[in-house]
Write a protein that holds these residues in place. Sequence first.
Motif, PDB file in Angstrom:
ATOM      1  N   UNK A   1     109.357 -17.516  31.805  1.00 10.74           N
ATOM      2  CA  UNK A   1     109.931 -18.340  32.712  1.00 10.74           C
ATOM      3  C   UNK A   1     108.679 -18.377  33.879  1.00 10.74           C
ATOM      4  N   UNK A   2     107.871 -17.420  34.216  1.00  7.91           N
ATOM      5  CA  UNK A   2     106.762 -17.371  35.039  1.00  7.91           C
ATOM      6  C   UNK A   2     105.704 -18.162  34.650  1.00  7.91           C
ATOM      7  N   UNK A   3     105.458 -18.610  33.499  1.00  6.48           N
ATOM      8  CA  UNK A   3     104.468 -19.321  32.905  1.00  6.48           C
ATOM      9  C   UNK A   3     105.085 -20.854  32.815  1.00  6.48           C
ATOM     10  N   UNK A   4     106.139 -21.091  33.158  1.00  8.83           N
ATOM     11  CA  UNK A   4     106.619 -22.481  33.061  1.00  8.83           C
ATOM     12  C   UNK A   4     106.788 -23.047  34.551  1.00  8.83           C
ATOM     13  N   UNK A   5     105.686 -23.139  35.489  1.00  6.42           N
ATOM     14  CA  UNK A   5     105.509 -23.717  36.390  1.00  6.42           C
ATOM     15  C   UNK A   5     105.549 -25.398  36.151  1.00  6.42           C
ATOM     16  N   UNK A   6     106.585 -25.978  37.263  1.00  3.81           N
ATOM     17  CA  UNK A   6     106.415 -27.255  36.937  1.00  3.81           C
ATOM     18  C   UNK A   6     105.246 -27.935  37.269  1.00  3.81           C
ATOM     19  N   UNK A   7     104.855 -29.089  36.274  1.00  4.10           N
ATOM     20  CA  UNK A   7     103.873 -29.742  36.329  1.00  4.10           C
ATOM     21  C   UNK A   7     103.744 -30.520  37.612  1.00  4.10           C
ATOM     22  N   UNK A   8     104.923 -31.219  38.222  1.00  2.00           N
ATOM     23  CA  UNK A   8     104.883 -31.995  39.436  1.00  2.00           C
ATOM     24  C   UNK A   8     104.236 -31.029  40.523  1.00  2.00           C
TER      25      UNK A   8
ATOM     26  N   UNK B   1     114.622 -22.559  40.224  1.00  2.00           N
ATOM     27  CA  UNK B   1     115.545 -21.916  39.496  1.00  2.00           C
ATOM     28  C   UNK B   1     115.845 -22.427  37.954  1.00  2.00           C
ATOM     29  N   UNK B   2     115.882 -23.857  38.323  1.00  2.00           N
ATOM     30  CA  UNK B   2     116.025 -24.878  36.784  1.00  2.00           C
ATOM     31  C   UNK B   2     114.949 -24.513  35.627  1.00  2.00           C
ATOM     32  N   UNK B   3     113.871 -24.445  36.160  1.00  2.30           N
ATOM     33  CA  UNK B   3     112.731 -24.131  35.376  1.00  2.30           C
ATOM     34  C   UNK B   3     112.656 -22.838  34.404  1.00  2.30           C
ATOM     35  N   UNK B   4     113.093 -21.852  35.604  1.00  2.00           N
ATOM     36  CA  UNK B   4     113.286 -20.473  35.108  1.00  2.00           C
ATOM     37  C   UNK B   4     114.387 -20.178  34.136  1.00  2.00           C
ATOM     38  N   UNK B   5     115.541 -20.670  34.358  1.00  3.63           N
ATOM     39  CA  UNK B   5     116.518 -20.752  33.447  1.00  3.63           C
ATOM     40  C   UNK B   5     116.187 -21.275  32.233  1.00  3.63           C
TER      41      UNK B   5
ATOM     42  N   UNK C   1     124.403 -11.671  23.553  1.00  2.73           N
ATOM     43  CA  UNK C   1     123.475 -11.732  24.671  1.00  2.73           C
ATOM     44  C   UNK C   1     123.585 -12.934  25.403  1.00  2.73           C
ATOM     45  N   UNK C   2     123.471 -13.035  26.691  1.00  2.00           N
ATOM     46  CA  UNK C   2     123.596 -13.896  27.501  1.00  2.00           C
ATOM     47  C   UNK C   2     122.905 -13.824  28.937  1.00  2.00           C
ATOM     48  N   UNK C   3     122.136 -15.054  29.227  1.00  2.00           N
ATOM     49  CA  UNK C   3     121.488 -15.076  30.640  1.00  2.00           C
ATOM     50  C   UNK C   3     122.626 -14.767  31.722  1.00  2.00           C
ATOM     51  N   UNK C   4     122.482 -13.728  32.382  1.00  2.00           N
ATOM     52  CA  UNK C   4     123.762 -13.705  33.807  1.00  2.00           C
ATOM     53  C   UNK C   4     123.111 -14.375  34.889  1.00  2.00           C
ATOM     54  N   UNK C   5     121.858 -14.084  35.104  1.00  2.00           N
ATOM     55  CA  UNK C   5     120.951 -14.914  36.287  1.00  2.00           C
ATOM     56  C   UNK C   5     119.433 -15.091  35.813  1.00  2.00           C
ATOM     57  N   UNK C   6     119.061 -16.227  36.121  1.00  2.00           N
ATOM     58  CA  UNK C   6     117.645 -16.547  35.906  1.00  2.00           C
ATOM     59  C   UNK C   6     117.347 -17.477  37.326  1.00  2.00           C
ATOM     60  N   UNK C   7     116.384 -16.949  38.070  1.00  2.00           N
ATOM     61  CA  UNK C   7     116.094 -17.541  39.428  1.00  2.00           C
ATOM     62  C   UNK C   7     114.549 -17.056  39.753  1.00  2.00           C
ATOM     63  N   UNK C   8     114.225 -17.813  40.864  1.00  2.00           N
ATOM     64  CA  UNK C   8     112.937 -17.611  41.443  1.00  2.00           C
ATOM     65  C   UNK C   8     113.172 -17.481  42.823  1.00  2.00           C
ATOM     66  N   UNK C   9     113.273 -16.141  43.537  1.00  2.00           N
ATOM     67  CA  UNK C   9     113.668 -15.923  44.829  1.00  2.00           C
ATOM     68  C   UNK C   9     112.336 -16.525  45.560  1.00  2.00           C
TER      69      UNK C   9
ATOM     70  N   UNK D   1     109.465 -18.707  44.582  1.00  2.00           N
ATOM     71  CA  UNK D   1     108.694 -19.771  44.096  1.00  2.00           C
ATOM     72  C   UNK D   1     107.475 -19.216  43.031  1.00  2.00           C
ATOM     73  N   UNK D   2     107.256 -17.929  43.242  1.00  2.00           N
ATOM     74  CA  UNK D   2     106.294 -17.349  42.360  1.00  2.00           C
ATOM     75  C   UNK D   2     106.633 -16.458  41.385  1.00  2.00           C
ATOM     76  N   UNK D   3     107.584 -15.641  41.518  1.00  2.00           N
ATOM     77  CA  UNK D   3     108.259 -14.802  40.824  1.00  2.00           C
ATOM     78  C   UNK D   3     109.556 -15.306  39.955  1.00  2.00           C
ATOM     79  N   UNK D   4     109.503 -14.793  38.825  1.00  2.00           N
ATOM     80  CA  UNK D   4     110.743 -15.138  37.939  1.00  2.00           C
ATOM     81  C   UNK D   4     111.501 -14.110  37.744  1.00  2.00           C
ATOM     82  N   UNK D   5     112.700 -14.065  37.905  1.00  3.15           N
ATOM     83  CA  UNK D   5     113.749 -12.853  37.755  1.00  3.15           C
ATOM     84  C   UNK D   5     114.870 -13.290  36.556  1.00  3.15           C
ATOM     85  N   UNK D   6     114.867 -12.449  35.605  1.00  7.20           N
ATOM     86  CA  UNK D   6     115.849 -12.908  34.493  1.00  7.20           C
ATOM     87  C   UNK D   6     116.783 -11.589  34.323  1.00  7.20           C
ATOM     88  N   UNK D   7     118.063 -11.893  34.320  1.00  4.67           N
ATOM     89  CA  UNK D   7     118.962 -10.816  34.284  1.00  4.67           C
ATOM     90  C   UNK D   7     119.894 -10.932  32.813  1.00  4.67           C
ATOM     91  N   UNK D   8     119.695 -10.325  31.828  1.00  7.02           N
ATOM     92  CA  UNK D   8     120.624 -10.413  30.757  1.00  7.02           C
ATOM     93  C   UNK D   8     121.779  -9.414  30.385  1.00  7.02           C
TER      94      UNK D   8
END
Length: 153
Positions: free
Chosen positions: A58-65, A82-86, A103-111, A113-120
Motif C-alpha cells: 500500500x505504501x508503494x501505491x502512491x497515486x500517479x496524479x 485511504x482508497x489507494x491504501x485499501x 482473513x479480512x481487512x479491518x482498517x486500511x488508511x493513511x493518516x 498521506x505518507x504512512x500506510x496502516x493496515x489492520x487485519x
Amino acid sequence: MLVRAARAAGPEDGQTLLLGIGLVTVVLALVLALASASAIYLDLKTLTSLADSAAAAAADAVEEDSYFGGSVTDSGPGALSAASVRAAAAADLAMQPVDLAGVQIREASSPDGVTAVVTLTAYSQPPFLPWGVIPASGFTITATGSARATTGL
C-alpha cells in the motif's frame, strides 16, 4: 508378624497406579495446551507478516496524479489516499497464500498521506482444544502493519 504386615499394606494396593495415571493425564493436558498456545502464536505471526506485506504494498501505491501533479508532502512528492491504501492492501492480500480462516481487512488508511496502516483480523483454531466448550469459530486475532512511502528526496 508377616500376616500383620501384609494386612497393614493391603489398603495401600493400587494407589501408586492411580497416582501414575493422574500424573500422566496432567502432563498430557499441559503438553496439549502448550501445543495449542503455540499454534495460536504461529497464526498471529503469520497474520502479522500478511499485515506488513499489505502495508508495504500500500505504501508503494502512491497515486500517479498526486505524484506527477505536484502534490508535495514532507517526504517528497505524492500522497497516499485511504482508497489507494485499501485497494493495494486488498490486492496484495489476494495474492498471498493464506492458510488462516476468515482473513479480512479491518482498517486500511493513511493518516498523514505518507504512512500506510493496515489492520487485519482472522480466526485461529488451535488443534487440541475441546471445541464443544470453546466457540467453533476459534479465537479472533488482530495484527497491524505500517509502512512509510518515501521518494528519497
